[in-house]
Scaffold this motif. Structure first.
Motif, mmCIF file in Angstrom:
data_model
loop_
_atom_site.group_PDB
_atom_site.id
_atom_site.type_symbol
_atom_site.label_atom_id
_atom_site.label_comp_id
_atom_site.label_asym_id
_atom_site.label_seq_id
_atom_site.Cartn_x
_atom_site.Cartn_y
_atom_site.Cartn_z
ATOM 1 N N ARG A 189 4.682 0.082 -11.870
ATOM 2 C CA ARG A 189 4.425 -1.294 -11.443
ATOM 3 C C ARG A 189 2.936 -1.591 -11.384
ATOM 4 N N SER A 198 0.846 -1.197 0.000
ATOM 5 C CA SER A 198 0.000 0.000 0.000
ATOM 6 C C SER A 198 0.884 1.251 0.000
ATOM 7 N N PRO A 199 0.292 2.409 -0.313
ATOM 8 C CA PRO A 199 1.085 3.643 -0.279
ATOM 9 C C PRO A 199 1.715 3.903 1.091
ATOM 10 N N ALA A 259 5.379 2.947 1.400
ATOM 11 C CA ALA A 259 6.319 3.579 0.474
ATOM 12 C C ALA A 259 7.703 3.807 1.073
ATOM 13 N N ALA A 299 -0.410 -2.609 -10.062
ATOM 14 C CA ALA A 299 -0.950 -2.548 -8.705
ATOM 15 C C ALA A 299 -1.425 -3.907 -8.199
ATOM 16 N N ARG A 312 1.673 -6.557 -6.298
ATOM 17 C CA ARG A 312 2.673 -5.971 -5.400
ATOM 18 C C ARG A 312 2.384 -6.484 -3.994
ATOM 19 N N ASP A 336 5.302 3.725 -8.180
ATOM 20 C CA ASP A 336 3.874 3.418 -8.272
ATOM 21 C C ASP A 336 3.383 3.417 -9.719
ATOM 22 N N TRP A 395 8.388 7.509 -4.872
ATOM 23 C CA TRP A 395 7.220 6.644 -4.787
ATOM 24 C C TRP A 395 6.318 6.847 -6.011
#
Length: 164
Positions: free
Chosen positions: A46, A10-11, A14, A48, A51, A43, A39
């Protein structure tokens, strides 16, 4: 040692993901890159859906992610992956847990080939990938310069036995 779990990246991960990435780059045998991206760049490049991070006691120990190899529809089932483990957590099964999750995720999405380029000096990564079903398909000799020297790259792939 606390139990290791796996979850989607998730963010909020980061800072730790990029720190682990930089530790790998600093080791000199992980990538031609020398500085982890922002980031936003990470982001954007890649996929989503593929990951993951391995976590113990809330601390991210490693990550795996994929990028498409081409925008051409014929290569929609081919991705290139990266897997990075904090040096302090290496040898504890983190990399294998991440690769197994990636294989499950990509196969469920219809992806038939996962590939990667690994420096021949990175023997631990080569061994991990072989144990996870990857095979060396060749060596790209002197493919790029890294820290003022030419480097070879072993091209690995894992072909899904169930997709394709």
């Amino acid at each position: 040692m606390a139990e290791m779990t796996l979850r989607p990246m998730s963010p909020g991960d980061a800072d730790r993901v990029l720190a682990i990435y930089q530790l790998g780059l600093d080791g000199g045998d992980a990538s031609f890159e020398v500085t982890a991206p922002t980031w936003a760049a990470f982001d954007a490049s890649r996929l989503a859906a593929h990951r993951f991070v391995a976590v113990t006691d809330g601390l991210v120990l490693g990550w795996v992610a994929v990028t498409p190899t081409s925008s051409r529809p014929v290569y929609a089932g081919v991705v290139e992956h990266s897997v990075y483990v904090d040096p302090a957590a290496q040898g504890r099964g983190v990399g294998r847990l991440l690769l197994d999750a990636l294989i499950t995720s990509t196969e469920a999405a219809g992806i038939w080939t996962i590939q990667s380029g690994i420096f021949p000096e990175n023997t631990a990564s080569l061994a991990l990938h072989r144990r996870a079903g990857f095979r060396a398909i060749g060596v790209r000799e002197r493919i790029g310069r890294h820290h003022d020297r030419w480097r070879d790259v072993v091209l690995l792939e894992r072909r899904s036995p169930t997709v394709g």
